[in-house]
Enzyme design. Structure first.
Site, PDB file in Angstrom:
ATOM      1  N   ASP A  71      44.292  34.332  37.158  1.00 32.76           N
ATOM      2  CA  ASP A  71      44.934  34.102  35.858  1.00 32.76           C
ATOM      3  C   ASP A  71      45.697  32.779  35.799  1.00 32.76           C
ATOM      4  OD1 ASP A  71      43.960  36.467  34.812  1.00 32.76           O
ATOM      5  OD2 ASP A  71      45.700  37.629  35.446  1.00 32.76           O
ATOM      6  N   SER A  90      50.196  43.850  35.478  1.00 32.30           N
ATOM      7  CA  SER A  90      49.250  44.739  36.172  1.00 32.30           C
ATOM      8  C   SER A  90      49.942  46.011  36.640  1.00 32.30           C
ATOM      9  CB  SER A  90      48.666  44.020  37.395  1.00 32.30           C
ATOM     10  OG  SER A  90      47.889  42.929  36.983  1.00 32.30           O
ATOM     11  N   GLY A 146      42.186  43.632  28.251  1.00 35.94           N
ATOM     12  CA  GLY A 146      41.048  44.046  29.077  1.00 35.94           C
ATOM     13  C   GLY A 146      41.494  45.007  30.170  1.00 35.94           C
ATOM     14  N   LYS A 194      37.388  35.994  30.424  1.00 38.35           N
ATOM     15  CA  LYS A 194      38.766  36.477  30.237  1.00 38.35           C
ATOM     16  C   LYS A 194      39.044  36.590  28.739  1.00 38.35           C
ATOM     17  CE  LYS A 194      39.739  36.821  34.561  1.00 38.35           C
ATOM     18  NZ  LYS A 194      39.928  38.150  35.140  1.00 38.35           N
TER      19      LYS A 194
HETATM   20  C1  S3P Z   1      43.947  42.493  36.231  1.00 36.07           C
HETATM   21  C2  S3P Z   1      42.812  42.011  36.821  1.00 36.07           C
HETATM   22  C3  S3P Z   1      42.233  40.688  36.517  1.00 36.07           C
HETATM   23  C4  S3P Z   1      43.219  39.809  35.743  1.00 36.07           C
HETATM   24  C5  S3P Z   1      43.930  40.552  34.660  1.00 36.07           C
HETATM   25  C6  S3P Z   1      44.716  41.712  35.252  1.00 36.07           C
HETATM   26  C7  S3P Z   1      44.428  43.832  36.616  1.00 36.07           C
HETATM   27  O1  S3P Z   1      41.075  40.874  35.738  1.00 36.07           O
HETATM   28  O2  S3P Z   1      42.542  38.698  35.204  1.00 36.07           O
HETATM   29  O3  S3P Z   1      44.829  39.710  33.962  1.00 36.07           O
HETATM   30  O4  S3P Z   1      45.586  44.165  36.308  1.00 36.07           O
HETATM   31  O5  S3P Z   1      43.660  44.577  37.230  1.00 36.07           O
HETATM   32  P1  S3P Z   1      39.634  41.149  36.416  1.00 36.07           P
HETATM   33  O6  S3P Z   1      39.676  42.457  37.073  1.00 36.07           O
HETATM   34  O7  S3P Z   1      38.659  41.105  35.283  1.00 36.07           O
HETATM   35  O8  S3P Z   1      39.452  40.001  37.374  1.00 36.07           O
END
Ligand code: S3P
Length: 450
Positions: free
Chosen positions: A327, A29, A101, A354
């Site tokens: 996660d 992240s 994502g 996810k």
């Molecule tokens: C993340 C947010 C999460 C997480 C992803 C990383 C991020 O997703 O599952 O692996 O870095 O902002 P969501 O925002 O869809 O919950």
């Protein structure tokens, strides 16, 4: 990555104890955000400890397509020469975010308030995930999106010509959505306000402040209110990326499950919006300790020590903790399979959107391995069989999902018969050194002939 190549089947089996130090890679992240905000600053941002997983590399390539200069100096040291807020140029290629994502949603936000057209795509997993959760709030700034049915990629976003600031209540607990709106707000005049009812990871807010943006956070009856003043000049930063707690989860859980293990995982980011798994494991009775607690680069960090913990019990994981360990549920479900009694996980609807439907992926594999799993739309339970009582002996589908692949391999290290996954290729998206790191600890994980 095998989504673009041949699958890499892998098998894990019981062996001796796991021992030693696990130097897991940089936080995914934080790595994405360092590249994106570096590209939106004026001048050179220096990053050490960047995660060199495919997800983050794809984000780096995207930043180059927008005109930033991204340089790999080796050894996890990178620099980004940014083009400033509003300075993105129109890419002459489709932006391919691969499996990520986070990558695509954050980049969509960052580019949404600049007057350029950008087309995004990804692999089969990413192209099946919902993007409306991001394009809906971006439309409030004046951005237009045209994609496939159901708001899926490939999708083109036409950036707002004259963006207006936005006040947005995030309808699902999602740091990606919150971050996309904040990044879009950077190039809108006036104040953009994002309100989240449940706190999600706050790396974007922290990093925006570090880059010199005016950002405030207030806890109110409405929720966490984040206010960002638009059109700042972001100042380049020197960022040391802490090691990823979500990657640490795998060697930590493996050590808890394998007889005689004692593993130290140094320098792990313990931001409270990320550390839910470790508190959950402690509640279950894990011998997991935080050593040398300290603060580095504005983030709390500690060294984690995990020892074999055969007396773990199932617990109710409170729904308000879900965002801080979203996660980690797949690997928690593996630990739960070895605990005594039931582990109940509620408030986890987000797991269904996810990289795969993670409840379904884990439930199918665990059931095949002899573990009772029950599920509803936003909850699931795993009835633990106890140590030495999980059969294994399956080949699980990893469904283009790195965390599903790694979770089943951890299952195989402690189940009675080996566990295989049909494709370990996706592991490279977030944890490219997983195989070597686990082998150095003594884990029996190998690539299997097809
Ligand atoms: C993340 C947010 C999460 C997480 C992803 C990383 C991020 O997703 O599952 O692996 O870095 O902002 P969501 O925002 O869809 O919950």
């Amino acid at each position: 990555m095998s989504s673009h190549g041949d699958p890499i089947p892998m098998t894990a089996r019981q062996g001796g104890p796991l021992r030693g130090e696990a130097l897991v890679p940089g936080d995914k992240s934080i790595s994405h955000r360092a590249l994106i905000l570096g590209a939106m600053a004026v001048g050179e941002t220096k990053i050490s400890g960047l995660l060199e997983g495919q997800d983050v590399l794809d984000t780096g390539r995207a930043m180059e397509a927008f005109g930033a200069e991204v340089v790999n100096h080796g050894g996890g040291n990178w620099s980004v020469h940014g083009v400033g807020v509003g300075g993105f140029c129109e890419p002459d290629q489709v932006i391919d975010c691969g499996n990520s994502g986070t990558g695509v949603r954050l980049i969509m936000g960052a580019a949404a308030t600049t007057d350029i057209a950008v087309t995004y795509t990804g692999d089969a997993s990413l192209n099946s995930r919902p993007m409306g959760r991001v394009t809906d709030p971006l439309a409030l700034f004046g951005t237009r999106a045209v994609g496939r049915a159901g708001g899926r990629l490939p999708m083109t976003l036409l950036g707002a010509k004259e963006p207006t600031p936005v006040r947005y209540v995030v309808p699902v607990p999602s740091a990606q959505v919150k971050s996309a709106v904040l990044l879009a707000g950077l190039n809108a005049p006036g104040e953009t306000v994002v309100i989240e009812q449940e706190a999600t990871r706050d790396h974007t807010e922290r990093m925006l402040a570090g880059f010199g943006a005016e950002v405030s956070v207030e806890d109110t009856d409405e929720g966490r209110v984040i206010t960002l003043k638009g059109q700042p000049e972001l100042r380049p930063q020197t960022i040391a990326v802490p090691r990823d707690p979500s990657s640490a989860a795998f060697p930590v859980c493996a050590a808890l499950l394998v007889d005689g293990s004692d593993v130290l995982v140094p320098n792990i980011g313990l931001n409270p919006t990320r550390a839910g798994l470790f508190y959950t494991l402690q509640e279950m009775g894990a011998e997991l300790t935080f050593e040398n607690m300290r603060e580095e680069g504005g983030e709390p960090v500690a060294d984690l020590r995990a020892r074999y913990s055969p007396a773990m019990k199932g617990i109710n994981v409170p729904p308000e903790r879900a965002a801080s360990m979203i996660d980690e549920y797949p690997v928690l479900s593996v630990v739960a399979a070895f605990a005594e009694g039931q582990t109940v996980m509620t408030g986890v609807k987000e797991l269904r959107v996810k990289e795969s439907d993670r409840i379904d992926a884990m439930a199918q594999g665990l059931r095949a391995a002899g573990v009772e799993v029950d599920e509803g739309e936003d909850w699931w339970t795993v009835t633990g069989r106890g140590f030495g009582q999980v059969a294994g002996g399956i080949t699980a589908e990893s469904r283009l999902d790195h965390r599903i692949a790694m979770s089943f391999l951890i299952l195989g290290l402690a189940s009675n018969a080996p566990v295989s996954v049909d494709d370990g290729g996706p592991i490279a998206t977030s944890f490219p050194i997983f195989e070597d790191l686990m082998a150095d600890l003594g884990a029996q994980i190998e690539r299997t002939a097809r």
